[in-house]
Every structure is written in C-alpha cells, then in structure tokens.
Design a protein around this motif. Structure first.
Motif, PDB file in Angstrom:
ATOM      1  N   SER A 113       0.794  -1.346  -0.056  1.00  0.00           N
ATOM      2  CA  SER A 113      -0.034  -0.068   0.154  1.00  0.00           C
ATOM      3  C   SER A 113       0.884   1.112   0.216  1.00  0.00           C
ATOM      4  O   SER A 113       2.259   1.007   0.248  1.00  0.00           O
ATOM      5  N   LEU A 114       0.282   2.428  -0.476  1.00  0.00           N
ATOM      6  CA  LEU A 114       0.984   3.765  -0.024  1.00  0.00           C
ATOM      7  C   LEU A 114       1.460   4.093   1.070  1.00  0.00           C
ATOM      8  O   LEU A 114       2.635   4.490   1.246  1.00  0.00           O
ATOM      9  N   ALA A 115       0.586   3.474   2.143  1.00  0.00           N
ATOM     10  CA  ALA A 115       1.198   3.912   3.496  1.00  0.00           C
ATOM     11  C   ALA A 115       2.376   3.207   3.951  1.00  0.00           C
ATOM     12  O   ALA A 115       3.679   3.641   4.411  1.00  0.00           O
ATOM     13  N   HIS A 135       6.227   4.484   4.607  1.00  0.00           N
ATOM     14  CA  HIS A 135       6.991   4.033   5.788  1.00  0.00           C
ATOM     15  C   HIS A 135       8.231   3.443   5.490  1.00  0.00           C
ATOM     16  O   HIS A 135       9.285   3.807   6.316  1.00  0.00           O
ATOM     17  N   GLY A 136       8.370   2.896   4.509  1.00  0.00           N
ATOM     18  CA  GLY A 136       9.694   2.207   4.008  1.00  0.00           C
ATOM     19  C   GLY A 136      10.777   3.221   3.574  1.00  0.00           C
ATOM     20  O   GLY A 136      11.781   3.067   3.731  1.00  0.00           O
ATOM     21  N   LEU A 137       9.956   4.398   2.903  1.00  0.00           N
ATOM     22  CA  LEU A 137      11.092   5.476   2.720  1.00  0.00           C
ATOM     23  C   LEU A 137      11.463   6.398   3.883  1.00  0.00           C
ATOM     24  O   LEU A 137      12.759   6.830   4.083  1.00  0.00           O
ATOM     25  N   LEU A 158       5.537  10.271  -8.902  1.00  0.00           N
ATOM     26  CA  LEU A 158       5.538   9.270 -10.157  1.00  0.00           C
ATOM     27  C   LEU A 158       4.895   7.938  -9.872  1.00  0.00           C
ATOM     28  O   LEU A 158       3.996   7.496 -10.582  1.00  0.00           O
ATOM     29  N   SER A 159       5.472   7.427  -8.795  1.00  0.00           N
ATOM     30  CA  SER A 159       4.882   6.067  -8.144  1.00  0.00           C
ATOM     31  C   SER A 159       3.539   5.975  -7.742  1.00  0.00           C
ATOM     32  O   SER A 159       2.831   5.286  -8.217  1.00  0.00           O
TER      33      SER A 159
END
Length: 587
Positions: A6-8, A12-14, A40-41
C-alpha cells in the motif's frame, strides 16, 4: 513505492530505510530529493496504465516530457524579451543543435538536475514576465504565484537549489541596489525564494541544510538592511556611491552573522564540504582537506574546456551571444551610472522613454543572470548546464530585440524604425536557414537511429550483483579482483575477471567503492551501500573518506570480518593508485 502492498507501507519504508546505507536507518524523504519519484509512483499506481507501460518507461517518458517543457519555457522567455515568436523558435533550435552542452538527459536520465532545471527555466520565464513594466494587478499576482510554484518545485527536486538561487539573488540585489529594478518587485522576489525554501524544509522534515543555507541568510539580511538604512537612493553621485558601499558591507556582515548563528544553533555541518571546495577552488589558501580535493580531482569541477566554446561557435551561438552582450552590457552600465547620478525628482534612466539608452527591467535581469551564471560556468564545467540554455534564449532574444538593434543603429547614426524592423527579422531568419541547412539533416539522422545502452562490462557487473548472488552466505571471494575497478575506469577488465570467479557473496552483501560506480549499483540492483554520491551528510562523508583512504581507490571484495569498520563486504583494497586519469597533482 510500487512494490509496497500500500502507499502507507511505501511511505513508511522511505521514512525508515535501512537498505541504502549499511548499518544505518535513514529518512530518505529528508536526506534525498526524491519527492518527484514518490509522486510518479503514486501516479503510476493510480492511473490505469500498468498493462501498457512498464514503470521504467513511464519514468523515462516523464523526464523527456519535462525537457520539452524546458524548451517551451526558453521559447516563452525569448518571446517575452523580444516581442516576436521568431526568437523563441531560434532559441529552441539552438538548444537542440547544442544539446551536447545544454543538457545531460540524453545519456544520464535520472539526474536531479534533469528534474529541476525545467522548473528553473519556468521560474525565469515567470520572473521575466513579472518584471515587465505596466503589468496589471491580476496578471502580476498570477505571475508571482507561478514564480512561487516553480521555485518550490525546483527547490524540492534538487539539493543544490539554494546555491543556484543564491547566485540569482545576488544578481537581483545588484540590480536593486543600482535602481534598475522596481524595489517592491525585488522585495517580493526575495520573499518568494525564502517562502519556497521554508516549505521545502517542512516537507523534508526540517532539513537543517536548508535552514542554514546562505540564501535564507542573505535574503533576510537584504530585507533587514533596507529597513535600517533609509534614503539609500538619494543624494549626489558620490553620496549615493558611499551609501551603496555601506549597504553592501552591511548586507555582507549581516549575512555572515545570521548564517553563523543559525549553523551554530543547529550544529550544521551538512554543507561545509562545499565551502571548503570553493575556498580551495578559488585559491584562498592551500588545503589538504579530503572533501575539497575529492571535488578538485574531478574533471567536471575544473574550468570550462575551450572546445566547449568551439562547439558553441560552430552553431553561431557564441558569435550571436557576444554580439548581444557587446551592446547590452555598455547600455546597462550607462543606465546604472545615470541612475546613481540622477536626482530624486528625476526618473531613473531605465524607466523613462525620453532617454536615448534604455533597457527594461526584464532585459537587465536576464543580462545579469547570464553574466553571473556565465562566470560560474567558466570557472566550473559542471555548472555549464545552468548557463548554456540561457545563452540560447538570450542570444535569440537579442537578435530579435528592437532594443538591441535600436541601440546599435543609434550609435552608428543610422536609426530608423524601418531599419530596426528589417534587421530584427532578417538576421534571425538567416541564422535559422544556416542552422537548418547545416545541422537539421544530422539531427534527423540521429532521431532515425534506434539506440540502446551498450556497455557489456557494466551490464554483466549489475547482472552478477543482482541475480547471481545467493541469498545465503557464501565463502570468501578470491582476491583476484584487486585490479578490477579503478575510480577512473570502473569497469576495465570486468568480464575477464568475473569469469574467473568460482564463488559468490551473500545476497545481503554491502558494497563500497567510488561514488559514481555505487550510484549505478544502487540504481540497477537496489543493494546496500557504504557510500553514495548524495554527499550532503557529514557521517556519509566520513565513511567515504575512510573507504578511499583504506583502499587507495581500487574496489575489491574482502571477507566481512576483515573490514575494521564493519561497513561492507565488497570494498576498496590497497592496490596502487586510484585517481582519475585526468586528475591533477596531489589527487
């Protein structure tokens, strides 16, 4: 972001990334300018294009589309300055025919500057429109909004935004001090730069490098000095000149004082390597500082090669540019002297129609812009991509400008409106015909060729790292790689050496080496690194220094236990010199 469920999870990973720098968890959104990739992602996940377009092509096409916007911005700026679309066409044609010196997108797509410079060109176009005289209130507000948005996006996409805009602010300050810009508009431009940077700072989780930038300190100092020093633009010539010198001294002292206070308060060391480089670059004392010499040893940070000017001459760009400068620079100096010597009741020379010599604020701004960035490009080759596109625009605008031809004909006592009209259209048309005849067939031939990246050594290295390394631990690699990768030629003899391997490293291996090489390793394989080119972090610079000093510039694999810092599995091993072939003495 695309691989996250998911985007969340992706965000969080970034924000808590432990796959970029070994043994460290960093916030990528704070440390690096990657919001454009994040955008873009998100766009790629939302739009129904996954079945038709792979992510890499979506990325490449977006960047190529931005270059089209770049050219459109140059076209618009040239049109605004000259009053005719013909100059915009000539500027675009010059940009394409000089593409070797105007852009690096052709051979290095994901550079931060390829994202940022199109928005910088939009900002210049908006500033040019904003400085036009007799602009109505509504268009003026809309133009100011365009300046803010373009400045914000430019600052968000490139870590060197503050230094570029500092040069721009210095040009605005010079024009403002000489009364060649409306004071209120100059104030709005200073405040717009500060506001855009502060917003970027908030989005980058209070990035201290932005808060401690010289740009913010300088702009604040200019605004404060204005309040403290009254009646700056009144009095006789000598009186005004003395006030101006005092104003310059006050702004300089305030800038250094504010910047020093902010950096001490924040304990900021992120950008100290840049000032060390500048000190060494311009000869303010010899230095043995590692970071300064690391830049000085790179050919890109040396002076602009003479063959660049030769290439610009082949397309007649340099000739046209020097011709326009020879007319506009003396005119601007005459206006500046007249403004300094004029009485308070007499309108400045740049603002009256009765004067024989006149240049509008938009023209004088672009003249100052091209001069300061030209000086920067001549001193440092890496900066030429900030200058050469503006050269294309300014030269084209000058050839089509009634101001330029009018000044020339008045000096020659040949002035008539009809002659100005003929020259401003005939000369650009002749140049366009020459460029079309000489260069257009070559451009079309290049477009007809289907090219792809071909470097089998580099491709094999990335393939070996990404696909052939087992996930579990493996035995120690042979020391046969001690002559594998040099800083100057990082893939020399790679294929032959790789074929000699009988074992591989674990999938969790950490890589160290030259910053240029490791940028490719991260981009192509996603592997964890010891160091990388995003150099605006003191701890990362310390790692790079330890890696290079412990290796003398050659990359080779060693067992993890033998690395004293415990940072990498593949690192640089002592095996002779590792300097760039073009490096200077002491590198």
């Amino acid at each position: 972001m695309l691989q996250a469920p998911s985007l969340a999870h992706g965000f969080h990973g970034l924000m808590y990334d432990n796959k970029t720098e070994s043994m460290k968890t960093i916030n990528l959104l704070q440390r690096m300018n990657i919001y454009q990739e994040v955008f873009l992602s998100v766009l790629y996940r939302v739009l129904p294009i996954q079945k038709y377009l792979e992510p890499v092509y979506f990325y490449i096409y977006t960047l190529f589309g931005l270059q089209a916007i770049y050219v459109a911005a140059l076209y618009t700026t040239s049109w605004l300055l000259s009053g005719t679309w013909l100059s915009g066409l000539l500027a675009a044609f010059w940009y394409v025919t000089n593409r070797t010196d105007t852009t690096r997108v052709e051979f290095t797509v994901p550079l931060r500057e390829n994202w940022a410079l199109p928005f910088f060109a939009i900002q210049i176009a908006a500033v040019t429109c904003f400085l036009r005289p007799h602009l109505r209130p509504l268009p003026e507000r809309l133009t100011l909004l365009a300046i803010f948005i373009s400045t914000f996006v430019f600052s968000l996409t490139w870590q060197f935004n503050q230094f570029t805009m500092l040069v721009q602010a210095l040009g605005l300050f010079a024009l403002d001090s000489l009364d060649m810009l409306p004071a209120l508009k100059a104030t709005w431009l200073y405040m717009t730069q500060i506001s855009a940077l502060l917003l970027v700072c908030a989005l980058q989780f209070l990035n201290s490098m932005i808060l401690g930038s010289l740009l913010i300190s300088f702009n604040l100092s200019v605004l404060i000095a204005r309040k403290l020093q009254k009646n700056l633009k009144t009095g006789s010539f000598l009186n005004r000149l003395g006030k101006l010198l005092l104003h310059l001294f006050m702004v300089l002292c305030l800038t250094l004082f504010l910047n020093n206070i902010i950096k001490r308060f924040l304990n900021l060391k992120s950008d100290e390597h840049i000032f060390k480089f500048l000190k060494a670059k311009f000869g303010f004392g010899a230095t043995r500082d590692f970071d300064a010499n690391l830049y000085l040893c790179e050919e890109a940070f040396g002076p602009l090669p003479w063959n660049t000017l030769g290439r610009l001459s082949d397309t007649l760009l340099l000739h046209a540019y020097l011709f326009v400068l020879c007319i506009t620079v003396p005119a601007a100096l005459a206006i500046a002297l007249r403004n300094l010597s004029s009485s308070p009741t007499q309108p400045p020379l740049g603002e009256t129609e009765r004067c024989t010599v006149s240049l509008g604020p938009d023209t004088t701004y672009n003249l100052t812009h091209t001069i300061v960035f030209g000086a920067l490009a001549l001193s440092t080759m890496r900066m030429k991509y900030l200058w050469t596109p503006h050269v294309c625009m300014f030269a084209a605008a000058g050839l089509c400008s009634p101001e330029v031809w009018g000044l020339l004909l008045k000096v020659a006592h040949l002035y008539t409106p009809a002659r100005v009209c003929v020259l401003r259209f005939a000369v650009p048309m002749a140049v366009l015909l020459y460029l079309g005849w000489e260069f257009w067939p070559g451009v079309m031939d290049e477009l007809s060729e289907l090219r792809e990246f071909y470097d089998p050594d580099t491709v094999e290295l990335m393939h070996w790292i990404k696909h052939l390394l087992p996930e579990q631990g493996g035995p120690e690699l042979r020391p046969a790689l001690s002559s594998l990768l040099s800083v100057g030629n990082p893939v020399m003899g790679l294929t032959k050496t790789l074929k000699s391997f009988s074992s591989n490293t674990p999938g969790t291996a950490v890589f160290a080496g030259s910053m240029q090489l490791l940028a490719g390793v991260k981009l192509c394989t996603g592997r964890t690194l010891t160091n990388h080119p995003h150099y605006e972090d003191s701890s990362l610079r310390a790692r790079t220094k330890a890696t290079v000093r412990g290796s003398r510039g050659v990359l080779c694999p060693t067992p993890f236990s033998s690395h004293s810092e415990g940072l990498s599995d593949l690192r640089k091993e002592a095996s002779g010199g590792g300097t760039h072939p073009a490096a200077g003495p002491g590198c």
